[in-house]
Design a protein around this motif. Sequence first.
Motif, mmCIF file in Angstrom:
data_model
loop_
_atom_site.group_PDB
_atom_site.id
_atom_site.type_symbol
_atom_site.label_atom_id
_atom_site.label_comp_id
_atom_site.label_asym_id
_atom_site.label_seq_id
_atom_site.Cartn_x
_atom_site.Cartn_y
_atom_site.Cartn_z
ATOM 1 N N GLY A 1 4.547 -23.441 1.060
ATOM 2 C CA GLY A 1 5.802 -22.723 0.889
ATOM 3 C C GLY A 1 5.743 -21.643 -0.162
ATOM 4 O O GLY A 1 6.183 -20.510 0.076
ATOM 5 N N ILE A 2 5.186 -21.948 -1.329
ATOM 6 C CA ILE A 2 5.188 -20.949 -2.401
ATOM 7 C C ILE A 2 4.274 -19.773 -2.062
ATOM 8 O O ILE A 2 4.547 -18.626 -2.432
ATOM 9 N N ASN A 3 3.201 -20.024 -1.317
ATOM 10 C CA ASN A 3 2.310 -18.927 -0.965
ATOM 11 C C ASN A 3 2.902 -18.020 0.108
ATOM 12 O O ASN A 3 2.721 -16.793 0.050
ATOM 13 N N LEU A 4 3.633 -18.583 1.049
ATOM 14 C CA LEU A 4 4.311 -17.726 2.022
ATOM 15 C C LEU A 4 5.426 -16.925 1.363
ATOM 16 O O LEU A 4 5.655 -15.760 1.696
ATOM 17 N N ALA A 5 6.112 -17.540 0.404
ATOM 18 C CA ALA A 5 7.138 -16.806 -0.336
ATOM 19 C C ALA A 5 6.521 -15.667 -1.134
ATOM 20 O O ALA A 5 7.065 -14.553 -1.187
ATOM 21 N N ALA A 6 5.381 -15.919 -1.772
ATOM 22 C CA ALA A 6 4.696 -14.876 -2.536
ATOM 23 C C ALA A 6 4.234 -13.743 -1.630
ATOM 24 O O ALA A 6 4.303 -12.560 -1.998
ATOM 25 N N LEU A 7 3.779 -14.086 -0.434
ATOM 26 C CA LEU A 7 3.354 -13.055 0.516
ATOM 27 C C LEU A 7 4.526 -12.172 0.914
ATOM 28 O O LEU A 7 4.393 -10.941 1.003
ATOM 29 N N CYS A 8 5.690 -12.771 1.135
ATOM 30 C CA CYS A 8 6.876 -11.975 1.462
ATOM 31 C C CYS A 8 7.230 -11.028 0.330
ATOM 32 O O CYS A 8 7.539 -9.847 0.559
ATOM 33 N N ALA A 9 7.188 -11.535 -0.914
ATOM 34 C CA ALA A 9 7.474 -10.671 -2.059
ATOM 35 C C ALA A 9 6.466 -9.540 -2.154
ATOM 36 O O ALA A 9 6.824 -8.383 -2.443
ATOM 37 N N ALA A 10 5.195 -9.846 -1.912
ATOM 38 C CA ALA A 10 4.151 -8.820 -1.967
ATOM 39 C C ALA A 10 4.398 -7.724 -0.935
ATOM 40 O O ALA A 10 4.203 -6.530 -1.207
ATOM 41 N N ILE A 11 4.830 -8.104 0.252
ATOM 42 C CA ILE A 11 5.120 -7.118 1.296
ATOM 43 C C ILE A 11 6.322 -6.271 0.909
ATOM 44 O O ILE A 11 6.321 -5.046 1.094
ATOM 45 N N GLU A 12 7.340 -6.905 0.346
ATOM 46 C CA GLU A 12 8.523 -6.151 -0.086
ATOM 47 C C GLU A 12 8.151 -5.146 -1.171
ATOM 48 O O GLU A 12 8.639 -4.006 -1.170
ATOM 49 N N PHE A 13 7.301 -5.558 -2.108
ATOM 50 C CA PHE A 13 6.796 -4.613 -3.110
ATOM 51 C C PHE A 13 6.004 -3.498 -2.447
ATOM 52 O O PHE A 13 6.191 -2.308 -2.732
ATOM 53 N N GLY A 14 5.083 -3.883 -1.578
ATOM 54 C CA GLY A 14 4.086 -2.945 -1.068
ATOM 55 C C GLY A 14 4.604 -1.883 -0.127
ATOM 56 O O GLY A 14 3.975 -0.825 0.024
ATOM 57 N N ILE A 15 5.741 -2.133 0.517
ATOM 58 C CA ILE A 15 6.268 -1.123 1.433
ATOM 59 C C ILE A 15 7.075 -0.046 0.707
ATOM 60 O O ILE A 15 7.362 1.012 1.283
ATOM 61 N N PRO B 1 5.562 1.057 -7.403
ATOM 62 C CA PRO B 1 4.555 2.074 -7.075
ATOM 63 C C PRO B 1 3.289 1.532 -6.423
ATOM 64 O O PRO B 1 2.400 2.320 -6.085
ATOM 65 N N TYR B 2 3.184 0.215 -6.257
ATOM 66 C CA TYR B 2 1.931 -0.368 -5.792
ATOM 67 C C TYR B 2 1.964 -0.624 -4.286
ATOM 68 O O TYR B 2 2.833 -1.349 -3.791
ATOM 69 N N PRO B 3 1.028 -0.038 -3.544
ATOM 70 C CA PRO B 3 1.007 -0.213 -2.088
ATOM 71 C C PRO B 3 0.556 -1.622 -1.705
ATOM 72 O O PRO B 3 0.156 -2.429 -2.554
ATOM 73 N N LEU B 4 0.594 -1.903 -0.417
ATOM 74 C CA LEU B 4 0.204 -3.221 0.082
ATOM 75 C C LEU B 4 -1.213 -3.590 -0.312
ATOM 76 O O LEU B 4 -1.504 -4.768 -0.567
ATOM 77 N N SER B 5 -2.089 -2.593 -0.388
ATOM 78 C CA SER B 5 -3.482 -2.865 -0.738
ATOM 79 C C SER B 5 -3.629 -3.394 -2.156
ATOM 80 O O SER B 5 -4.650 -3.988 -2.513
ATOM 81 N N VAL B 6 -2.611 -3.180 -2.988
ATOM 82 C CA VAL B 6 -2.607 -3.688 -4.355
ATOM 83 C C VAL B 6 -1.686 -4.900 -4.475
ATOM 84 O O VAL B 6 -2.056 -5.924 -5.050
ATOM 85 N N PRO C 1 6.304 2.169 -1.862
ATOM 86 C CA PRO C 1 5.703 3.506 -1.973
ATOM 87 C C PRO C 1 5.418 4.155 -0.618
ATOM 88 O O PRO C 1 5.173 5.364 -0.558
ATOM 89 N N LEU C 2 5.468 3.374 0.444
ATOM 90 C CA LEU C 2 5.305 3.948 1.777
ATOM 91 C C LEU C 2 6.594 4.594 2.277
ATOM 92 O O LEU C 2 6.556 5.569 3.031
ATOM 93 N N LEU C 3 7.717 4.059 1.820
ATOM 94 C CA LEU C 3 9.009 4.487 2.361
ATOM 95 C C LEU C 3 9.815 5.381 1.426
ATOM 96 O O LEU C 3 10.648 6.169 1.891
ATOM 97 N N PHE C 4 9.576 5.269 0.102
ATOM 98 C CA PHE C 4 10.450 5.953 -0.848
ATOM 99 C C PHE C 4 9.619 6.673 -1.902
ATOM 100 O O PHE C 4 9.075 6.051 -2.819
ATOM 101 N N THR C 5 9.532 8.001 -1.771
ATOM 102 C CA THR C 5 8.790 8.832 -2.721
ATOM 103 C C THR C 5 9.614 10.066 -3.078
ATOM 104 O O THR C 5 10.537 10.452 -2.353
ATOM 105 N N ASP C 6 9.268 10.695 -4.217
ATOM 106 C CA ASP C 6 9.953 11.929 -4.600
ATOM 107 C C ASP C 6 9.219 13.138 -4.037
ATOM 108 O O ASP C 6 8.248 12.993 -3.279
ATOM 109 N N ALA C 7 9.664 14.324 -4.422
ATOM 110 C CA ALA C 7 9.077 15.546 -3.877
ATOM 111 C C ALA C 7 7.613 15.702 -4.232
ATOM 112 O O ALA C 7 6.848 16.353 -3.515
ATOM 113 N N ALA C 8 7.200 15.106 -5.337
ATOM 114 C CA ALA C 8 5.805 15.189 -5.760
ATOM 115 C C ALA C 8 4.938 14.104 -5.129
ATOM 116 O O ALA C 8 3.734 14.041 -5.393
ATOM 117 N N GLY C 9 5.546 13.248 -4.322
ATOM 118 C CA GLY C 9 4.798 12.185 -3.674
ATOM 119 C C GLY C 9 4.663 10.927 -4.504
ATOM 120 O O GLY C 9 3.961 9.994 -4.102
#
Length: 337
Positions: free
Chosen positions: A147-161, A177-182, A163-171
């Motif tokens: 349970g705790i590892n699946l919950a952590a994975l969900c949090a990681a995905i929420e963090f990681g998406i 700021p950390y993508p899924l790979s991090v 920078p993919l969806l919300f950036t400023d004009a400078a990118g």
Amino acid sequence: MHIPENYLSPETCAVMTLAMAPAWYMAVAKVKKEIPKERLPLLGVGAAFAFLAMMFNVPLPGGTTGHAVGGTLLAVLFGPWAACLAVSVALGVQAVFFGDGGILAFGANCFNMALVLPFAGYGADQALKKAMPAHPIAAAGIGGYVGINLAALCAAIEFGIQPLLFTDAAGQALYCPYPLSVSVPAMMLGHLTLFGLAEVVFTTAVLGYLTKVAPDVVRGAAHAAAKTGRAVYGLVALLILGTPLGLLAEGTAWGEWGADEIADTTDFGAALGYTPQGMETGFSFDALFPDYAIEGLPDVTGYILSAVLGAALLIIAFKVLASFKKNETNYDVPAEN
């Protein structure tokens, strides 16, 4: 795993809150229908167990920390819907009074720790009990780990998406700021090792204790509160006195840095170098006792008093809830789902 303010965009927070709304409705309905009045105060004690478990920080090499949650333990004792409600209330107390988890991120934190964790842990527990019926405590411990590892994975995905969806004009990222790979390896490293182990230890230790000294609580008897109050509340007191051990873990949990420190935070070998605009200018809420500290008191004293306050609020809340429930005489054990 407590997502702070402004790590998720307002849009993400709104979606996660909407996703939790039917779960909260169902949890309240299930508790109202399936948990007898006499047992509701014990659910408040269970919420206090979860609250206190989250105060026991465990250090991970590299300077980050984490903790157990106790969601699977509550699901085993009361059913997953009751666990969802209890952990949600505990997370609400943490956010409002102690600044542990963001107000806007409350829905996301509940999705991860009050929905995914207890349901995944309970499902694993039930499957393992069928495979090894002679070892129910071990089944619960493994369920907690799942349970705790699946919950952590969900949090990681929420963090990681973010920078993919919300950036400023400078990118540059506006929020986390950390993508899924991090985010995924950073979150999962700690939870697959020490933090998952902490969940196993907490789940099996508390369940083993209750099985020995308060078996009626584990069996789900409605009259258990009157017969086993001393043993259950004694465990709460013991956990409160032990919470200062959480102060020994130096550092901040991954993904919980303040806006004033994230620019200089070194993660995977390099400092970020900037503060995301959404984190710098986003929503702000001043908790009464941030980080479980009380101004003017030593850290240990403040931590213990915070533990007392949080546990008391949760126990009182469920006792008040019980006072509004009619007496029932046809319950012996909680429903399985």
